[in-house]
Design a protein around this motif. Sequence first.
Motif, mmCIF file in Angstrom:
data_model
loop_
_atom_site.group_PDB
_atom_site.id
_atom_site.type_symbol
_atom_site.label_atom_id
_atom_site.label_comp_id
_atom_site.label_asym_id
_atom_site.label_seq_id
_atom_site.Cartn_x
_atom_site.Cartn_y
_atom_site.Cartn_z
ATOM 1 N N ASP A 276 0.280 -1.087 -0.097
ATOM 2 C CA ASP A 276 -0.168 -0.063 0.131
ATOM 3 C C ASP A 276 0.769 0.973 0.091
ATOM 4 O O ASP A 276 1.771 1.538 0.665
ATOM 5 C CB ASP A 276 -0.679 -0.254 1.312
ATOM 6 N N ALA A 277 1.087 1.806 -1.540
ATOM 7 C CA ALA A 277 2.391 2.685 -1.225
ATOM 8 C C ALA A 277 1.496 4.120 -0.581
ATOM 9 O O ALA A 277 2.401 4.793 -1.059
ATOM 10 C CB ALA A 277 2.824 3.372 -2.572
ATOM 11 N N ALA A 278 0.358 4.029 -0.416
ATOM 12 C CA ALA A 278 -0.374 5.800 0.349
ATOM 13 C C ALA A 278 0.200 5.069 1.800
ATOM 14 O O ALA A 278 -0.680 6.232 2.526
ATOM 15 C CB ALA A 278 -1.651 5.898 -0.121
ATOM 16 N N THR A 279 0.952 4.559 2.018
ATOM 17 C CA THR A 279 0.504 4.104 3.947
ATOM 18 C C THR A 279 2.295 4.309 3.685
ATOM 19 O O THR A 279 2.365 3.195 4.287
ATOM 20 C CB THR A 279 -0.710 2.761 4.248
ATOM 21 N N PRO A 280 2.212 5.332 4.511
ATOM 22 C CA PRO A 280 4.322 5.534 4.526
ATOM 23 C C PRO A 280 4.367 4.959 6.647
ATOM 24 O O PRO A 280 2.918 4.434 7.105
ATOM 25 C CB PRO A 280 4.077 7.079 5.508
ATOM 26 N N SER A 281 5.396 4.235 6.641
ATOM 27 C CA SER A 281 5.690 3.773 7.793
ATOM 28 C C SER A 281 6.413 4.352 8.814
ATOM 29 O O SER A 281 7.509 4.911 7.747
ATOM 30 C CB SER A 281 5.882 1.747 8.176
ATOM 31 N N TYR A 282 6.891 3.844 10.024
ATOM 32 C CA TYR A 282 7.451 4.739 10.452
ATOM 33 C C TYR A 282 8.662 3.995 10.624
ATOM 34 O O TYR A 282 10.072 5.552 10.510
ATOM 35 C CB TYR A 282 7.516 4.210 12.106
ATOM 36 N N LEU A 283 9.431 2.866 10.232
ATOM 37 C CA LEU A 283 10.427 2.385 9.737
ATOM 38 C C LEU A 283 11.080 2.855 8.461
ATOM 39 O O LEU A 283 12.091 3.601 8.106
ATOM 40 C CB LEU A 283 9.985 1.170 9.819
ATOM 41 N N GLY A 284 10.177 3.354 7.391
ATOM 42 C CA GLY A 284 10.056 3.542 5.960
ATOM 43 C C GLY A 284 10.863 4.769 6.277
ATOM 44 O O GLY A 284 11.949 5.663 5.595
ATOM 45 N N GLN A 285 9.825 5.558 6.824
ATOM 46 C CA GLN A 285 10.158 7.485 7.508
ATOM 47 C C GLN A 285 11.581 7.664 7.855
ATOM 48 O O GLN A 285 12.884 8.476 7.385
ATOM 49 C CB GLN A 285 8.917 7.520 8.354
ATOM 50 N N PHE A 286 11.850 6.536 8.673
ATOM 51 C CA PHE A 286 13.672 6.856 9.203
ATOM 52 C C PHE A 286 15.175 5.912 8.824
ATOM 53 O O PHE A 286 15.521 6.878 8.092
ATOM 54 C CB PHE A 286 13.135 5.774 10.835
ATOM 55 N N ILE A 287 14.014 4.736 7.710
ATOM 56 C CA ILE A 287 15.571 4.948 6.324
ATOM 57 C C ILE A 287 14.880 5.797 5.651
ATOM 58 O O ILE A 287 16.501 6.403 4.997
ATOM 59 C CB ILE A 287 14.862 3.867 5.350
ATOM 60 N N GLY A 288 14.756 6.521 5.231
ATOM 61 C CA GLY A 288 14.372 8.241 4.215
ATOM 62 C C GLY A 288 15.474 8.994 5.265
ATOM 63 O O GLY A 288 16.238 9.754 4.256
ATOM 64 N N VAL A 289 15.334 9.924 6.861
ATOM 65 C CA VAL A 289 15.267 10.224 7.215
ATOM 66 C C VAL A 289 16.604 9.580 6.768
ATOM 67 O O VAL A 289 18.039 10.864 7.436
ATOM 68 C CB VAL A 289 14.649 10.287 8.450
ATOM 69 N N LEU A 290 17.308 8.717 7.486
ATOM 70 C CA LEU A 290 19.154 8.315 7.813
ATOM 71 C C LEU A 290 19.550 8.109 6.745
ATOM 72 O O LEU A 290 20.242 8.807 6.730
ATOM 73 C CB LEU A 290 19.064 6.622 8.351
ATOM 74 N N ALA A 291 19.141 8.251 5.481
ATOM 75 C CA ALA A 291 19.193 8.038 3.534
ATOM 76 C C ALA A 291 20.093 9.461 4.044
ATOM 77 O O ALA A 291 21.148 10.010 2.960
ATOM 78 C CB ALA A 291 18.529 7.299 3.351
ATOM 79 N N CYS A 292 19.458 10.598 4.109
ATOM 80 C CA CYS A 292 19.108 11.584 3.265
ATOM 81 C C CYS A 292 20.201 12.368 4.568
ATOM 82 O O CYS A 292 21.964 12.631 4.543
ATOM 83 C CB CYS A 292 18.320 12.701 4.301
ATOM 84 N N GLY A 293 20.394 11.684 5.502
ATOM 85 C CA GLY A 293 21.748 12.511 6.933
ATOM 86 C C GLY A 293 23.495 11.346 6.235
ATOM 87 O O GLY A 293 24.039 12.269 6.374
#
Length: 444
Positions: A382-399
Amino acid sequence: MSSLVKGIRRGMALVPLAAFGALGASAQEASEVSAYVDSSYLFLIGGLIVMFMAAGFCMLEAGLVRKKNAAMQSMKNVALFSVAGIMFWLVGYNMAYPGATIAGGWFGIPNFIWTPADDLGTGYASASDWFFQMVFVATAASIVSGTVAERVKLWPFLIFTAFLTAFIYPIVASWEWGGGALDSQFAFSDFAGSTLVHSTGGWAALVGAIIIGPRVGKFVNGEVHPMPGSNIPLAALGTFILWFGWFGFNGASQLAAGTFDDINAVAMIFANTNMAACGGVLAAMILTAILYKGKVDATMAFNGAIGGLVSITAEPLMPSMGLSILIGAIGGVLVVLTVPLLDKLKIDDVVGAIPAHLVCGIWGTMIVPLSHGGGFGIDTTDAATPSYLGQFIGVLACGIFVSIASAIVWMALKVTLGVRPSEEEELAGMDKSEVGLEAYPEFG
């Protein structure tokens, strides 16, 4: 003769049907053109409003630096916008929206020099999208400008800006908006760029502040020496301009305005964006009054507004207005708490961009699943439903990526051209050494 008459009658009976079909096709095409025009106008008007944020950053920074550096800071903001536009045309846009990717979607393969390719099927004029995306990258560069103000030379800063706008920011943007790794492999969502834009600028600013070092006299013998800005009313004007600009930043990120649902979504985004800023201001004011014996720091209130706006940027559509106020208020609290933390770490952030853009960008990104009903896994069914782990991976990758890439560029500039003026030049002010004129000569 009878068969001829019957044939004529049948043919005449089909004329209204054919005409109706032609009218239906014409109406459908007209509807598509209307939606195309509406969405293109959304990009263009939104882009114009976001461009005005460049003036907001300029006024905010010119007000928060000392008067001996105000001309330099003003010129940097005009120059960085110019560099961003050219580099995004040469490399950046096609890096953010590549035709092909490598390394599992983490890096795009761009075609150099963007050229328009208009098609009714895309739903908008291609140049309108280019312009809207270009003003976003200029925002990321402006974040760096404020943090490293008063002690960085002009040309090294502009060279860093060129790398940031041509490669660093576009690569991060491609992970989600360009169909890259975060979009295809993780349940990650960043509607208008709390991480992709603001945290990217924040990480680049943080690394720059560490490598360049603090201003002369800021930290002496373990004590923090405040360096008040030169023009608080000007900083207030900059804050209001940024607040105004955010309606284009978030609202036009709906990316369409040609339907009933789309224009209602844009309106809701405007409302939530405004409420988050209100929450950020009041929360920052209340907390500073509690922490500082009733005194309310105006600069904290200004950055509280920006912190609230950054916090809601990752998801300005789905929250209720009440939740938007809460999200913005927590952003305002984070700004107030992070400023003294940076002082303890001896990190000199002149305008408070790291708390407002980096810290609040992380907060805003991490809270997105709350309004989506998301969970903790990385299931992408369900691509329209972000997860906390998915959000964290994005934040970490960016950092990780932005910090490493920025460190390489800053260090290369430091050991080659040098990034700081001499101590004498810094104490005299960058207006004299880099610009050759003073912002306020009558007060010299």
